[in-house]
Design a protein around this motif. Structure first.
Motif, mmCIF file in Angstrom:
data_model
loop_
_atom_site.group_PDB
_atom_site.id
_atom_site.type_symbol
_atom_site.label_atom_id
_atom_site.label_comp_id
_atom_site.label_asym_id
_atom_site.label_seq_id
_atom_site.Cartn_x
_atom_site.Cartn_y
_atom_site.Cartn_z
ATOM 1 N N THR A 138 0.340 -1.289 0.265
ATOM 2 C CA THR A 138 0.268 -0.533 -0.614
ATOM 3 C C THR A 138 1.266 1.259 -0.159
ATOM 4 O O THR A 138 1.632 0.993 1.158
ATOM 5 C CB THR A 138 -1.037 -0.174 1.051
ATOM 6 N N ALA A 139 0.973 1.982 -1.138
ATOM 7 C CA ALA A 139 1.511 3.369 -1.121
ATOM 8 C C ALA A 139 0.538 4.404 -0.839
ATOM 9 O O ALA A 139 -0.049 4.148 -0.056
ATOM 10 C CB ALA A 139 2.441 3.580 -2.639
ATOM 11 N N SER A 140 0.832 5.496 -1.932
ATOM 12 C CA SER A 140 -0.281 6.744 -1.606
ATOM 13 C C SER A 140 -0.196 7.715 -2.933
ATOM 14 O O SER A 140 1.476 7.247 -3.524
ATOM 15 C CB SER A 140 0.341 7.466 -0.759
ATOM 16 N N ILE A 141 -1.115 8.349 -2.813
ATOM 17 C CA ILE A 141 -0.718 9.433 -4.327
ATOM 18 C C ILE A 141 0.151 10.310 -3.624
ATOM 19 O O ILE A 141 0.669 11.016 -4.527
ATOM 20 C CB ILE A 141 -2.158 9.799 -5.151
ATOM 21 N N SER A 142 0.274 10.295 -2.576
ATOM 22 C CA SER A 142 1.558 10.730 -1.654
ATOM 23 C C SER A 142 2.956 10.987 -2.409
ATOM 24 O O SER A 142 3.693 11.353 -2.948
ATOM 25 C CB SER A 142 1.514 11.241 -0.645
ATOM 26 N N ALA A 143 2.699 9.593 -2.487
ATOM 27 C CA ALA A 143 3.921 9.756 -3.853
ATOM 28 C C ALA A 143 4.439 9.711 -4.798
ATOM 29 O O ALA A 143 5.657 10.162 -4.866
ATOM 30 C CB ALA A 143 4.298 7.639 -3.973
ATOM 31 N N THR A 144 3.402 10.497 -5.735
ATOM 32 C CA THR A 144 4.231 10.935 -6.883
ATOM 33 C C THR A 144 3.066 12.462 -6.849
ATOM 34 O O THR A 144 4.251 13.355 -7.618
ATOM 35 C CB THR A 144 3.355 10.544 -7.970
ATOM 36 N N HIS A 145 2.660 13.008 -5.361
ATOM 37 C CA HIS A 145 1.812 14.048 -5.453
ATOM 38 C C HIS A 145 2.902 14.807 -4.061
ATOM 39 O O HIS A 145 2.469 14.000 -2.717
ATOM 40 C CB HIS A 145 0.533 14.733 -5.545
ATOM 41 N N PRO A 146 3.577 15.947 -4.092
ATOM 42 C CA PRO A 146 3.768 15.695 -2.792
ATOM 43 C C PRO A 146 2.888 16.906 -1.670
ATOM 44 O O PRO A 146 2.311 17.177 -2.479
ATOM 45 C CB PRO A 146 5.372 16.564 -2.397
ATOM 46 N N THR A 147 3.009 15.776 -0.443
ATOM 47 C CA THR A 147 1.307 16.896 0.283
ATOM 48 C C THR A 147 2.034 17.372 1.704
ATOM 49 O O THR A 147 1.977 17.230 2.910
ATOM 50 C CB THR A 147 1.006 14.798 0.647
ATOM 51 N N PRO A 148 2.200 18.489 1.764
ATOM 52 C CA PRO A 148 1.975 19.173 3.087
ATOM 53 C C PRO A 148 0.772 19.421 4.136
ATOM 54 O O PRO A 148 -0.127 19.106 3.096
ATOM 55 C CB PRO A 148 2.513 20.502 2.975
ATOM 56 N N SER A 156 8.826 8.850 1.706
ATOM 57 C CA SER A 156 8.714 6.650 2.108
ATOM 58 C C SER A 156 8.439 6.470 1.324
ATOM 59 O O SER A 156 8.577 5.191 0.953
ATOM 60 C CB SER A 156 7.590 7.304 3.772
ATOM 61 N N LYS A 157 6.396 7.592 1.067
ATOM 62 C CA LYS A 157 6.139 6.304 -0.233
ATOM 63 C C LYS A 157 6.585 5.961 -1.611
ATOM 64 O O LYS A 157 6.411 5.183 -2.526
ATOM 65 C CB LYS A 157 4.605 6.581 0.000
ATOM 66 N N ALA A 158 7.395 7.184 -1.893
ATOM 67 C CA ALA A 158 8.050 7.476 -3.357
ATOM 68 C C ALA A 158 9.337 5.968 -3.496
ATOM 69 O O ALA A 158 9.428 5.594 -4.242
ATOM 70 C CB ALA A 158 8.320 8.704 -3.084
#
Length: 279
Positions: A138-148, A156-158
């Motif tokens: 389980t990754a996250s769309i935050s792996a490709t979109h930096p998420t403040p 970590s997800k990237a």
């Protein structure tokens, strides 16, 4: 199918476990090694699944301990005689701007969100090679979109997504498949305070705003992600490896409209949609 599922006591991991049980049949038996550090929640899940005809092995484990992943794999293999799928779902989100985050938060974030998957895969490699099995993380769309303000969560997800691609490339010759799912906004314990339904007026406003930006206009459910996980883990995906599958309601498509990159579909119109949803 013989599964090892981390973060199994809540959210997406729980949904994967319960859906796997529902799909078990006499011709397709299921065994589940359920890994979580929350003993009470894991016990409740185990009790709920008892009597289903599925073999359940609950293991209370803190995966931040570097020896814990391999120990969990050994216990599952001893109990089931092998493994067919590793579902590496456990995760942690320690928020804050990068300039304020302490080193121990960095170490914990990468230990849980990235290192665990490598250690599980390394320990399970002989068993997965024998079964021609699979790994789903389980990754996250935050792996490709930096998420403040989740300063370390995105990196970590990237790293996890690239680790899975590396596994897919190196281990494909042994018949082992490795894939990710990347949820968008999803109702879990990690997101409850941010946009959980009925938690607070602030969370309700945040939820309405987020839903207005999602093309399907709804926050995801753990079951939505579990469907994708079980597909990628199973034989229906036998020719799929190295993918990062977004399960996000299409929210990844909203980046350019939010930036004003599509004439006739600018931020003011998105704000209008938000106002409609909030009304």
């Amino acid at each position: 199918m013989r599964y090892l599922i981390t973060g199994a006591a809540s959210g997406i991991g729980r949904a994967v476990a319960t859906q796997a049980v529902r799909r078990a049949t006499g011709d397709h038996p299921v065994s589940l090694a359920l890994i979580d550090r929350d003993q009470e929640a894991l016990g409740a899940l185990t009790e709920e699944l008892a009597g289903s005809g599925v073999t359940i092995l609950p293991l209370v484990v803190d995966l931040e301990d570097p020896v814990a992943p391999a120990g969990s794999v050994r216990s599952a293999i001893e109990a089931f005689g092998g493994l067919d799928a590793i579902i590496s779902n456990a995760g942690v989100l320690l928020g804050g701007p990068l300039e304020d985050i302490e080193l121990d938060a960095y170490e914990k974030t990468f230990a849980i969100n990235t290192r665990v998957t490598w250690l599980l895969g390394k320990a399970a490699f002989p068993a997965l090679k024998e079964s021609r099995g699979s790994i789903v993380a389980t990754a996250s769309i935050s792996a490709t979109h930096p998420t403040p303000p989740a300063g370390l969560y995105s990196p970590s997800k990237a790293a996890l997504v690239m680790l899975i691609k590396q596994m897919a490339l190196e281990w494909g010759k042994y018949g082992i498949r490795a894939n990710c799912v990347s949820p968008g906004p999803t109702d879990t314990s990690l997101t409850r305070n941010s946009f959980g339904a009925g938690v607070s007026s602030a969370s309700e406003q945040n939820r309405a705003y987020r839903e207005a930006l999602i093309p399907l206009r709804k926050i995801g459910r753990p079951d939505d992600v579990a469907d994708a996980v079980l597909f990628l883990a199973g034989p229906q995906a036998s020719q799929i490896t190295g993918v990062d599958l977004p399960v996000d309601g299409g929210v990844s498509l909203s980046v350019m409209p939010l930036a004003g990159g599509a004439p006739g579909y600018r931020l003011d119109q998105l704000n209008s949609q938000y106002a409609e949803v909030s009304a």
